[in-house]
Design an enzyme around this catalytic site. Sequence first.
Site, PDB file in Angstrom:
ATOM      1  N   GLU A 116       0.802  -1.226   0.000  1.00  0.00           N
ATOM      2  CA  GLU A 116       0.000   0.000   0.000  1.00  0.00           C
ATOM      3  C   GLU A 116       0.831   1.270   0.000  1.00  0.00           C
ATOM      4  OE1 GLU A 116      -2.324  -0.273   3.504  1.00  0.00           O
ATOM      5  OE2 GLU A 116      -3.340  -2.110   2.925  1.00  0.00           O
ATOM      6  N   CYS A 129       2.951   8.485   2.268  1.00  0.00           N
ATOM      7  CA  CYS A 129       3.273   7.414   3.209  1.00  0.00           C
ATOM      8  C   CYS A 129       3.689   6.192   2.399  1.00  0.00           C
ATOM      9  CB  CYS A 129       2.065   7.103   4.088  1.00  0.00           C
ATOM     10  SG  CYS A 129       2.384   5.865   5.354  1.00  0.00           S
ATOM     11  N   CYS A 136       4.189  -7.582   7.341  1.00  0.00           N
ATOM     12  CA  CYS A 136       5.012  -7.148   8.469  1.00  0.00           C
ATOM     13  C   CYS A 136       5.200  -8.303   9.430  1.00  0.00           C
ATOM     14  CB  CYS A 136       4.345  -5.968   9.185  1.00  0.00           C
ATOM     15  SG  CYS A 136       5.396  -5.151  10.415  1.00  0.00           S
ATOM     16  N   CYS A 140       2.157  -5.797  15.912  1.00  0.00           N
ATOM     17  CA  CYS A 140       1.579  -4.783  16.796  1.00  0.00           C
ATOM     18  C   CYS A 140       0.067  -4.978  16.820  1.00  0.00           C
ATOM     19  CB  CYS A 140       1.939  -3.382  16.307  1.00  0.00           C
ATOM     20  SG  CYS A 140       3.712  -3.053  16.319  1.00  0.00           S
ATOM     21  N   CYS A 143      -2.470  -2.618  14.977  1.00  0.00           N
ATOM     22  CA  CYS A 143      -2.192  -2.359  13.567  1.00  0.00           C
ATOM     23  C   CYS A 143      -2.721  -3.494  12.699  1.00  0.00           C
ATOM     24  CB  CYS A 143      -0.685  -2.202  13.361  1.00  0.00           C
ATOM     25  SG  CYS A 143      -0.211  -1.967  11.634  1.00  0.00           S
ATOM     26  N   GLY A 205       5.171  -2.554   6.876  1.00  0.00           N
ATOM     27  CA  GLY A 205       6.508  -3.056   7.182  1.00  0.00           C
ATOM     28  C   GLY A 205       7.283  -2.204   8.169  1.00  0.00           C
ATOM     29  N   GLU A 206       8.386  -2.759   8.646  1.00  0.00           N
ATOM     30  CA  GLU A 206       9.319  -2.082   9.541  1.00  0.00           C
ATOM     31  C   GLU A 206      10.547  -1.691   8.713  1.00  0.00           C
ATOM     32  OE1 GLU A 206      11.685  -0.357  11.694  1.00  0.00           O
ATOM     33  OE2 GLU A 206       9.954  -0.944  12.914  1.00  0.00           O
ATOM     34  N   SER A 237       9.891   5.952  10.285  1.00  0.00           N
ATOM     35  CA  SER A 237       9.243   5.501  11.516  1.00  0.00           C
ATOM     36  C   SER A 237       9.657   4.079  11.840  1.00  0.00           C
ATOM     37  CB  SER A 237       7.724   5.571  11.366  1.00  0.00           C
ATOM     38  OG  SER A 237       7.083   5.059  12.517  1.00  0.00           O
ATOM     39  N   SER A 259       7.348   4.579  17.036  1.00  0.00           N
ATOM     40  CA  SER A 259       6.011   4.109  17.430  1.00  0.00           C
ATOM     41  C   SER A 259       6.077   3.664  18.887  1.00  0.00           C
ATOM     42  CB  SER A 259       5.574   2.948  16.525  1.00  0.00           C
ATOM     43  OG  SER A 259       5.426   3.386  15.200  1.00  0.00           O
ATOM     44  N   LEU A 260       5.787   4.576  19.787  1.00  0.00           N
ATOM     45  CA  LEU A 260       5.939   4.303  21.216  1.00  0.00           C
ATOM     46  C   LEU A 260       4.675   3.650  21.787  1.00  0.00           C
ATOM     47  CD1 LEU A 260       7.950   4.638  23.544  1.00  0.00           C
ATOM     48  CD2 LEU A 260       6.815   6.807  24.085  1.00  0.00           C
ATOM     49  N   HIS A 261       3.582   4.371  21.805  1.00  0.00           N
ATOM     50  CA  HIS A 261       2.240   3.854  22.106  1.00  0.00           C
ATOM     51  C   HIS A 261       2.005   3.390  23.541  1.00  0.00           C
ATOM     52  CE1 HIS A 261       1.781   4.234  17.856  1.00  0.00           C
ATOM     53  NE2 HIS A 261       2.574   3.228  17.586  1.00  0.00           N
ATOM     54  N   ASN A 338      -7.986   4.156  14.645  1.00  0.00           N
ATOM     55  CA  ASN A 338      -8.922   3.985  13.534  1.00  0.00           C
ATOM     56  C   ASN A 338      -9.319   2.504  13.491  1.00  0.00           C
ATOM     57  OD1 ASN A 338     -10.446   4.405  11.262  1.00  0.00           O
ATOM     58  ND2 ASN A 338      -8.785   5.287  10.040  1.00  0.00           N
ATOM     59  N   CYS A 381      -3.879   1.685   8.293  1.00  0.00           N
ATOM     60  CA  CYS A 381      -2.872   0.826   7.688  1.00  0.00           C
ATOM     61  C   CYS A 381      -3.411  -0.589   7.491  1.00  0.00           C
ATOM     62  CB  CYS A 381      -1.619   0.769   8.559  1.00  0.00           C
ATOM     63  SG  CYS A 381      -0.747   2.332   8.638  1.00  0.00           S
TER      64      CYS A 381
END
Length: 408
Positions: A116, A129, A136, A140, A143, A205-206, A237, A259-261, A338, A381
Amino acid sequence: MSIPGQIDPVPVARDITPRADGRVDLIGLPKARIRELFEAAGLDAKQAKLRAKQVFHWLYHRGVTEFEAMTDIAKQMRPWLTERFVIGRPDVVEAQHSNDGTRKWLLSTADGHEFEMVFIPDADRGTLCVSSQVGCTLNCRFCHTGTMRLVRNLTPGEIVGQVMLARDSLGEWPKGKMDFAEDADEAEYTADGRLLTNIVMMGMGEPLYNFDNVRDALKLVMDGDGLALSKRRITLSTSGVVPMMARCGEEIGVNLAVSLHATNKEIRDEIVPINRKYGIEELLAACAAYPGASNARRITFEYVMLKDKNDSDEHARELVRLIKHYKLPAKVNLIPFNPWPGAPYECSTPERVKRFSDIVFEHGISAPVRTPRGRDIDAACGQLKTAAEKKSRAQLDREAAEVGRAEA
């Protein structure tokens, strides 16, 4: 659940995805690599160097997609190039245009894997983006991409091809210079006044688990003779791949987002499982040591707001404490969750998000709330790919044609 780690099912690193027709896709390749391929195909060293310089300019500065458009290359040379090489773009499986201007594409590689890309326009900027992997491996829990298995890393061409496809769609390739002398100046281009001004490596992905390909793609994006976007307009990121963060700063030099969260081990272990491998303390120490970080180039902490999970006043105060403790030049992006079908969390209420933001702001740390974008086109995402898998090929073709007519 297994602890996430680096996985690439392609056993041999590659910079080009093989094509069924045997031709070599030049997108994603630097000038030196193009020269090597031209020599291997039969050009002498001097010719290969000149042609590589010309072709590089046409590919990355002019954005052409056919060798016939390269008007300063001899007519008899163009069929030779067409027979052996190709100027690729990701195939568009589905394209959607939101009511708020957000655009989203489901793309496919030459070997049929889907990923994407999203373009988000704002009053003073346009942000693309970009994805770095097909799927991935991080899992997470908030996600949707984390529910998809990792298929493989994207090549440099498949990464930079997203930027080029976006420029195609937005119709904004610069004119540039046509000077190929040995001492030619850098091509002139500025992002000012253009729709696509910023890039964030925040798609599928990372990025730091595909470091070499991401680095090589972004070098082309930042090349003054190529796409010529400033490193200050690019943000990468990561979910916290600590061993690669210093290399990212040293070898790429772009802005860093994390990406802390969550603010403690228990919650972050649950929602960002890579925390079990690289804990919060180790992650924040790596942030403090990130090359180039300063008050002028702050580290961005992404924080998705999950109802009754990470959104209390205590969590906000702990976030402030951690940032202050590690003396981090930081800002916090608060992201209303979302939801997607089957998601294990709900979004925090608007009142709770505002209260969280106010607490962080009161301590001198910027904490804006990100405005949700593209919800009418499943812009979270991973949602477009999942939705598209339920549609027939005929339906996807009809929708792509409709978007094409709307953009024409």
